[in-house]
Each structure stands twice: as structure tokens, then as C-alpha cells.
Write a protein that holds these residues in place. Structure first.
Motif, mmCIF file in Angstrom:
data_model
loop_
_atom_site.group_PDB
_atom_site.id
_atom_site.type_symbol
_atom_site.label_atom_id
_atom_site.label_comp_id
_atom_site.label_asym_id
_atom_site.label_seq_id
_atom_site.Cartn_x
_atom_site.Cartn_y
_atom_site.Cartn_z
ATOM 1 N N LYS A 80 1.478 3.408 -3.587
ATOM 2 C CA LYS A 80 0.770 3.084 -4.819
ATOM 3 C C LYS A 80 -0.347 4.100 -4.999
ATOM 4 C CE LYS A 80 1.705 -1.887 -4.952
ATOM 5 N NZ LYS A 80 1.112 -3.245 -4.998
ATOM 6 N N ASP A 99 -3.181 3.855 -6.351
ATOM 7 C CA ASP A 99 -4.536 3.355 -6.134
ATOM 8 C C ASP A 99 -4.725 2.771 -4.736
ATOM 9 O OD1 ASP A 99 -2.899 1.209 -6.429
ATOM 10 O OD2 ASP A 99 -4.152 0.119 -7.864
ATOM 11 N N SER A 118 2.713 -1.051 -11.185
ATOM 12 C CA SER A 118 1.853 -0.140 -10.426
ATOM 13 C C SER A 118 2.200 1.308 -10.746
ATOM 14 C CB SER A 118 2.013 -0.356 -8.912
ATOM 15 O OG SER A 118 1.723 -1.684 -8.539
ATOM 16 N N ASP A 119 1.194 2.168 -10.617
ATOM 17 C CA ASP A 119 1.442 3.610 -10.604
ATOM 18 C C ASP A 119 1.853 3.961 -9.184
ATOM 19 O OD1 ASP A 119 0.740 4.136 -13.277
ATOM 20 O OD2 ASP A 119 -1.395 4.130 -12.756
ATOM 21 N N SER A 150 0.846 -1.182 0.000
ATOM 22 C CA SER A 150 0.000 0.000 0.000
ATOM 23 C C SER A 150 0.889 1.242 0.000
ATOM 24 C CB SER A 150 -0.921 0.000 1.221
ATOM 25 O OG SER A 150 -1.726 1.167 1.238
#
Length: 226
Positions: free
Chosen positions: A169, A171, A70-71, A42
Motif C-alpha cells: 500500500k 501509504d 487503496s493506492d 501493509s
């Protein structure tokens, strides 16, 4: 004989070139204290008060890994402080870079316009100023191992700001919690109006070295966001 000397000169030149190249590589190797965030599920935050309180060069390497593409967002934040334009706490000549496992440059951090704001109190002779300062980098990364390398030179002064490093991350469900943890204690609220008292600010900026851009950039960004 001439041919032998020519070949000998070429060999010597090649050896010298290899030696210089080796020295250059050795000089660019990043051997500063490191910290491992581990796998980023996370987000992760490090509050680092370890750098010297007096003028010195500070550097830190922070590693992390991703299990999938991942962004991500990388951050460095701290609160810049000045007293009478003589005693300051902050960094100049900052470098905030991201590398992959092969030490190939992935991206370079830039000034974080979302973490801006500052104010001064007191009369000009005894004025104290605080300003938010942050560097950030948002990018898409493949699964793998990465390292953040930060370096900078400390301004003169006994005050040592805690440095907040973070990886999140984009998101992440807990992104709001990430922003809370990456924001230093004592940071100026985002909606704060700068009250730098006119001449006091001008005097402060004129007495600082041109290379010290932290407060200058923060003030400019804060004004433009009004």
C-alpha cells in the motif's frame, strides 16, 4: 436440398468457430504455479528462486486481496548478470500484468526507473556485468481479489537470479521496509555510477539479441538520471 446444405454448412461453421474459440480460450488460460500473498494490510514480498537455471519459459501467478480501496504498488525486481556476453541471467519477452477477480486486465507493469544502475569489471575478454532490472505498476484498486501474472523467457546461462515480487500500500507506514525487502541481495546501489568501460559495453550490446532489452534499458535510464 440446397437450403438444407446451406443450413448444414452454417451449423458446421458455427461448430468449428466454437471449437477454435474454445481452443483459443484454453490456450490463454494461465495455469502456472501460484502464490497467495493473502490480505495486504501493509506489504508482502516473495523471494522466488524456483525458476529453471537453463533457457526456458518461466511464469508465475501471485494473488492478493484488499479489504478497502487503496493506492498500491506492485513490483518485480532482480539483478541481471552477464559473463563475456555469452553467459547471462535475466529474462526477455517479459509480461507483468494485473487482473481482477473476473480476470479483467487492470494494468500492465513498466520498467522501473527508480531501480536502475549497473557496472562491469575485468578486461573485455573476461568481462562480468551486473545491472538492476525491475518492473512496477502503481494504481488505485477497490476492495477485492486480484492476481499478478508474470511470464518471460530465460536468457541462456547456468546462473539463476532470484526474483523478488512485492505488493505494498502506498501509504504503508513501513514503506521503507518494503523497499528494503523488495531489493535483491547484490543489487547495485541507486547512487552508483555506471562504469561499463566504453568498448566493453558496446561489445556487450552488439552481441546480445535485439529482443533482450533488460540491460539496454537499465543503462539508458541510469545515464538519463545523472
Amino acid at each position: 436440398m440446397h437450403t438444407m446444405l446451406t443450413r448444414g454448412g452454417l451449423i458446421l461453421s458455427a461448430c468449428l468457430l466454437a471449437s477454435v474459440s474454445g481452443q483459443a480460450l484454453a490456450q490463454t488460460a494461465f495455469t502456472e504455479p501460484s502464490y497467495d500473498f493473502g490480505p495486504i494490510n501493509s506489504f508482502a514480498v516473495l523471494n522466488d528462486p524456483s525458476h529453471a537455471g537453463n533457457t526456458s519459459t518461466y511464469a508465475k501467478q501471485l494473488s492478493f486481496s484488499l479489504d478497502s480501496a487503496s493506492d498500491v504498488r506492485l513490483d518485480l525486481r532482480y539483478v541481471w548478470y552477464s559473463y563475456r556476453s555469452l553467459v547471462t541471467s535475466g529474462f526477455y519477452n517479459e509480461s507483468f500484468k494485473l487482473y481482477d477477480s473476473a480476470h479483467t486486465l487492470v494494468g500492465t507493469g513498466s520498467l522501473d526507473s527508480s531501480f536502475a544502475g549497473g557496472y562491469c569489471t575485468g578486461e573485455i575478454r573476461y568481462q562480468q556485468c551486473w545491472a538492476n532490472h525491475g518492473l512496477t505498476l502503481a494504481t488505485n484498486l477497490s476492495a477485492g481479489n486480484y492476481s499478478i501474472e508474470f511470464s518471460g523467457t530465460r536468457d541462456f546461462g547456468p546462473y539463476t537470479p532470484n526474483l523478488y515480487f512485492g505488493v505494498s500500500k502506498a501509504d504503508a507506514a513501513a514503506i521503507d521496509q518494503y523497499y528494503k525487502q523488495i531489493t535483491p541481495a547484490g543489487a547495485v546501489p541507486e547512487n552508483s555510477t555506471i562504469t561499463l568501460m566504453g568498448l566493453g559495453l558496446i561489445g556487450l550490446l552488439l552481441t546480445r539479441r535485439p529482443s533482450r532489452q533488460a540491460l539496454d534499458n537499465t543503462i539508458q535510464l541510469s545515464r538519463s538520471s545523472k
